[in-house]
Design a protein around this motif. Sequence first.
Motif, PDB file in Angstrom:
ATOM      1  N   THR A   1      14.099  41.766  56.614  1.00  0.00           N
ATOM      2  CA  THR A   1      15.528  40.949  56.641  1.00  0.00           C
ATOM      3  C   THR A   1      15.509  40.160  58.134  1.00  0.00           C
ATOM      4  N   MET A   2      14.946  40.746  59.236  1.00  0.00           N
ATOM      5  CA  MET A   2      14.984  40.009  60.311  1.00  0.00           C
ATOM      6  C   MET A   2      14.155  39.038  60.291  1.00  0.00           C
ATOM      7  N   ILE A   3      12.862  39.002  59.697  1.00  0.00           N
ATOM      8  CA  ILE A   3      11.766  37.833  59.474  1.00  0.00           C
ATOM      9  C   ILE A   3      12.357  36.712  58.662  1.00  0.00           C
ATOM     10  N   ASP A   4      13.124  37.332  57.507  1.00  0.00           N
ATOM     11  CA  ASP A   4      13.546  36.313  56.781  1.00  0.00           C
ATOM     12  C   ASP A   4      14.777  35.587  57.236  1.00  0.00           C
ATOM     13  N   ALA A   5      15.330  36.136  58.429  1.00  0.00           N
ATOM     14  CA  ALA A   5      16.423  35.435  59.135  1.00  0.00           C
ATOM     15  C   ALA A   5      15.976  34.839  60.310  1.00  0.00           C
TER      16      ALA A   5
ATOM     17  N   LEU B   1      -0.147  37.805  50.480  1.00  0.00           N
ATOM     18  CA  LEU B   1      -1.549  37.230  51.346  1.00  0.00           C
ATOM     19  C   LEU B   1      -2.376  38.324  50.953  1.00  0.00           C
ATOM     20  N   SER B   2      -3.750  37.911  51.139  1.00  0.00           N
ATOM     21  CA  SER B   2      -4.655  39.014  50.904  1.00  0.00           C
ATOM     22  C   SER B   2      -4.831  39.800  52.282  1.00  0.00           C
ATOM     23  N   GLU B   3      -4.689  41.081  52.239  1.00  0.00           N
ATOM     24  CA  GLU B   3      -5.140  41.937  53.479  1.00  0.00           C
ATOM     25  C   GLU B   3      -6.527  42.116  53.807  1.00  0.00           C
ATOM     26  N   GLY B   4      -7.405  41.386  53.042  1.00  0.00           N
ATOM     27  CA  GLY B   4      -8.770  41.489  53.318  1.00  0.00           C
ATOM     28  C   GLY B   4      -9.792  42.464  52.530  1.00  0.00           C
ATOM     29  N   ARG B   5      -8.800  43.180  51.611  1.00  0.00           N
ATOM     30  CA  ARG B   5      -9.537  44.052  50.536  1.00  0.00           C
ATOM     31  C   ARG B   5     -10.336  43.230  49.546  1.00  0.00           C
ATOM     32  N   GLY B   6     -11.836  43.574  49.538  1.00  0.00           N
ATOM     33  CA  GLY B   6     -12.707  43.031  48.610  1.00  0.00           C
ATOM     34  C   GLY B   6     -13.690  41.993  49.678  1.00  0.00           C
TER      35      GLY B   6
ATOM     36  N   TRP C   1       7.409  37.924  50.176  1.00  0.00           N
ATOM     37  CA  TRP C   1       7.294  39.470  50.104  1.00  0.00           C
ATOM     38  C   TRP C   1       6.709  39.882  48.671  1.00  0.00           C
ATOM     39  N   ARG C   2       6.202  41.200  48.509  1.00  0.00           N
ATOM     40  CA  ARG C   2       5.986  41.535  46.966  1.00  0.00           C
ATOM     41  C   ARG C   2       7.244  41.699  46.510  1.00  0.00           C
ATOM     42  N   ALA C   3       7.285  41.469  45.253  1.00  0.00           N
ATOM     43  CA  ALA C   3       8.437  41.523  44.672  1.00  0.00           C
ATOM     44  C   ALA C   3       9.220  43.010  44.626  1.00  0.00           C
ATOM     45  N   ASP C   4       8.573  43.902  44.738  1.00  0.00           N
ATOM     46  CA  ASP C   4       9.175  45.499  44.720  1.00  0.00           C
ATOM     47  C   ASP C   4       9.469  45.645  46.316  1.00  0.00           C
ATOM     48  N   ASN C   5       9.531  44.931  47.271  1.00  0.00           N
ATOM     49  CA  ASN C   5       9.689  44.898  48.458  1.00  0.00           C
ATOM     50  C   ASN C   5       9.013  46.171  48.893  1.00  0.00           C
ATOM     51  N   TRP C   6       7.714  46.078  48.837  1.00  0.00           N
ATOM     52  CA  TRP C   6       6.783  47.291  49.293  1.00  0.00           C
ATOM     53  C   TRP C   6       6.570  47.315  50.982  1.00  0.00           C
ATOM     54  N   ILE C   7       6.912  46.235  51.376  1.00  0.00           N
ATOM     55  CA  ILE C   7       6.877  46.194  52.824  1.00  0.00           C
ATOM     56  C   ILE C   7       7.951  47.003  53.447  1.00  0.00           C
ATOM     57  N   ASP C   8       8.914  47.294  52.632  1.00  0.00           N
ATOM     58  CA  ASP C   8      10.133  47.984  53.314  1.00  0.00           C
ATOM     59  C   ASP C   8       9.616  49.621  53.336  1.00  0.00           C
ATOM     60  N   LYS C   9       8.772  49.849  52.247  1.00  0.00           N
ATOM     61  CA  LYS C   9       8.214  51.249  52.259  1.00  0.00           C
ATOM     62  C   LYS C   9       7.059  51.313  53.337  1.00  0.00           C
TER      63      LYS C   9
ATOM     64  N   ALA D   1      -7.105  47.765  63.817  1.00  0.00           N
ATOM     65  CA  ALA D   1      -6.205  46.799  63.336  1.00  0.00           C
ATOM     66  C   ALA D   1      -5.091  47.371  62.290  1.00  0.00           C
ATOM     67  N   TYR D   2      -5.733  48.300  61.377  1.00  0.00           N
ATOM     68  CA  TYR D   2      -4.926  48.740  60.248  1.00  0.00           C
ATOM     69  C   TYR D   2      -3.392  49.078  60.510  1.00  0.00           C
ATOM     70  N   SER D   3      -2.984  49.773  61.457  1.00  0.00           N
ATOM     71  CA  SER D   3      -1.661  50.160  61.310  1.00  0.00           C
ATOM     72  C   SER D   3      -0.663  49.004  61.789  1.00  0.00           C
ATOM     73  N   GLY D   4      -1.364  47.698  61.661  1.00  0.00           N
ATOM     74  CA  GLY D   4      -0.485  46.629  61.821  1.00  0.00           C
ATOM     75  C   GLY D   4      -0.705  45.705  60.795  1.00  0.00           C
ATOM     76  N   THR D   5      -2.016  45.454  60.528  1.00  0.00           N
ATOM     77  CA  THR D   5      -2.188  44.414  59.288  1.00  0.00           C
ATOM     78  C   THR D   5      -2.061  44.902  58.038  1.00  0.00           C
ATOM     79  N   CYS D   6      -1.941  46.279  57.780  1.00  0.00           N
ATOM     80  CA  CYS D   6      -1.943  46.930  56.462  1.00  0.00           C
ATOM     81  C   CYS D   6      -0.414  46.578  56.037  1.00  0.00           C
ATOM     82  N   LEU D   7       0.390  45.927  56.985  1.00  0.00           N
ATOM     83  CA  LEU D   7       1.654  45.270  56.433  1.00  0.00           C
ATOM     84  C   LEU D   7       1.667  44.303  55.386  1.00  0.00           C
TER      85      LEU D   7
END
Length: 421
Positions: free
Chosen positions: A388-392, A283-288, A371-379, A271-277
Amino acid sequence: MSLSRRGLLAAGGAVGALAATAAGTGAATAAPAPGKGHRRVRTGFDRLAADGYALLKGEKVGIVTNPTGITSDVRHIVDVMHPDERVDLVAVFGPEHGFRGTAQAGGSEGRYDDPATGLPVYDTYLKSGQPLADVFTASGVDTVVFDIQDAGARFYTYIWTLYDCMEAAALAGKRFVVLDRPNPVTGRAALGPVLDPAFGTFVGRREIAQAHGMTVTELALLFNARFLAERPVDLRIVKMSGWRRSDFFDTTGLPWVPPSPNMPTPDTALAYSGTCLFEGTNLSEGRGTTRPFELLGAEGVDHRWAAAANALDLPGVAFREAYFAPTFSKFQGKTVGGVQLHVLDREVFDPVRTGIALLVTAKRTWSGFEWRADNWIDKLTGNTRVRTMIDAGADTDEVVGAWAQDLAAFRAVRKRYLQYR
């Protein structure tokens, strides 16, 4: 319009149908393991040791490894090599989480002497270029060996430890040997967006797909030829025997050791290559939890998210309304609502499409999505387009379609470096 599970299969779009042809010779098929129907896969280390470490003869050797560097009988390779007079092992280099695996995400063990062997252990985490080359020089090694189990995703940092160590070894004039281990989620296909180098970080240095579908020796060959071509390292690889591109980890007969604290099972890697996003969201990615990257959620999320995700009829996966309380990381000690991802047919499951679909549906069903304030999703995605596409308001197929051309180009490059059928 979203593609259904049936439509994807009819169109030949299922992940299971994407088989890469190896460049050169393929790996031999070993006999099945007794009682389980598993072929016996021999890792690069197994083959190196069986050859009496001939490739390392006369060299002072340092090894980049972690708890996944084990033999088939679960002994650590450093503990095996250290007393063996046929190899002169003089140093160990620890990546993120450390050589013995004592550190959590974003941590390492620092410089120390290993209590079990007395060997000096050097920290490579977040070091690159000349500073890392200086570490190799100070260690006194002639050859740097790399042996770490990967998880198959671009943002899993061990492949960039590999890249950084290759670059540093070239700067220091050291030989570099990569010992292969399986890609746990198969090596059939590359999936997802290709990194834009403007977004290069330690979770993605160079232009490869989000799920690369390669082994570490194959990546090393690609890195050396394409990204380190101006100063390539003196590279040797030791392939596995018995591994095929269609193999999931549980078919190899090899023992699984968590390569990091939040990668407890091969199912996590699936699952990781998708849900790590979801690291790039609030949202929590299930850590912990006991199912990181399979459990996702936040305070205020309810049954509507699972219902919306199931309505997409994604191939090979279903979503269960779930509630959980992480013991650390996001929402520590709080009960949150969300989904648990259940892979029903891993042959057709596409983790990256699934991750995008979950982002799209989370944003549409939960007003608190951010989204995280630092736009980590872009990294993590390697570009701004996903965010930007999801936001649109783009749907899953529109987002996935946006990387098709770049992915096709990467797949063509990738084929040149594949070593197994």
